[in-house]
Design a protein around this motif. Structure first.
Motif: not given
Length: 289
Positions: A24-25, A240-241, A245-246, A283-286
């Motif tokens: 994912a990274a 990350f997701q 999101e959760h 670490g940025t989510l967006e």
């Protein structure tokens, strides 16, 4: 192309979670990763990413069929995508991989042809032109020594080793260098260790001693994130997701762990001279990857 196998001879050290989150990274940074999980047991990477619906379907085409020259379709049709990561889903036929490969070897030898059991995954990936289509290849084999593991290492030639900083993990740490050497000798190839990644660190004296004994680079040391990683399995997504999101609120220590996954990915890319086109602030989510 950056390629590596995430492997530890100790079970329960977060191998599959590390594989998923590094993939994912890489994807977050604009690279195109392909993950090839090879674990014949349930509760594997395909399950984590929610792409295991054909696992028990005996009529479904799967990686083992391609490895023994009995595909039901093109390799590209095996690929599923989740969270920006391409995955070749695991199938129950992986449980019989060694038997299938042994039969192929005997058939080849009966005709006087050479056959390398450990080179079949590499052959399939080369025939599919994976190096031309992807930036990163990650294999996630089972923890036991097996044809699954040897095929993964033969195809990637590099190891990333998750380490549990405990008494159990200490035994595996002591054998890491010998392990890499044995792989190289057994397969008659060069095998490198890109990094060791301690997981579940609680900053005890004993754990620090275990980590100090690791002879390979340890770009990051990840703390105990049991709650976050269990949430990933429950929601079938990357960390990350899951956090984005959760989680009802963002926890600083979890954001820092996401940043560590990003930094490990950049470290591994740098080791293979792969430059991510759009690396996010760790670490940025967006992100816009």
């Amino acid at each position: 192309m950056l390629s590596y196998t995430v492997y530890s001879e100790a079970g329960g050290v977060g191998k599959t979670s590390l594989t998923a989150n590094l993939a994912a990274a890489h994807a977050r940074a604009g690279l195109k990763p392909l993950v090839v999980p090879l674990d014949p047991q349930d509760g594997d990477l395909s399950r984590l990413f929610g792409v295991d619906d054909d696992r028990a379907n005996s009529d479904a085409d799967n990686l083992v069929r391609h490895m023994v020259n009995a595909p039901k379709g093109p390799f590209e049709s095996l690929v599923r995508t989740a969270g920006g990561v391409d995955i070749i889903p695991e199938h129950n036929m992986l449980s019989d991989l060694s038997d299938h490969l042994a039969r192929e070897q005997k058939k080849a030898e009966d005709f006087g042809d050479a056959y390398n059991i450990y080179a079949q995954l590499q052959r399939v990936l080369a025939d599919a032109g994976i190096a031309d289509h992807y930036d990163v290849l990650i294999c996630d084999p089972p923890a036991t020594e097996s044809d699954h593991l040897y095929n993964a290492i033969y195809a990637t030639r590099n190891l990333v080793i998750p380490v549990e900083p405990s008494a159990k993990g200490e035994a595996s740490v002591e054998g890491l260098e010998e392990l890499a050497t044995n792989f190289a000798d057994k397969l008659n190839i060069e095998v490198g260790v890109l990094a060791a990644v301690p997981n579940g660190f609680k900053n005890t004296n004993d754990q620090r001693d275990v980590i100090d004994a690791i002879e390979f680079p340890t770009p990051e040391i990840i703390g105990d994130r049991t709650s976050m990683l269990e949430g990933c399995w429950r929601k079938q997504c990357s960390a990350f997701q899951y956090v984005q999101e959760h989680r009802s609120r963002q926890r600083d220590y979890e954001i820092e762990t996401l940043a560590q996954y990003d930094r490990i990915a950049r470290y591994l890319e740098n080791e293979s001279d792969v430059e991510a086109p759009n690396p996010p602030e760790p670490g940025t989510l967006e992100v816009d990857a």
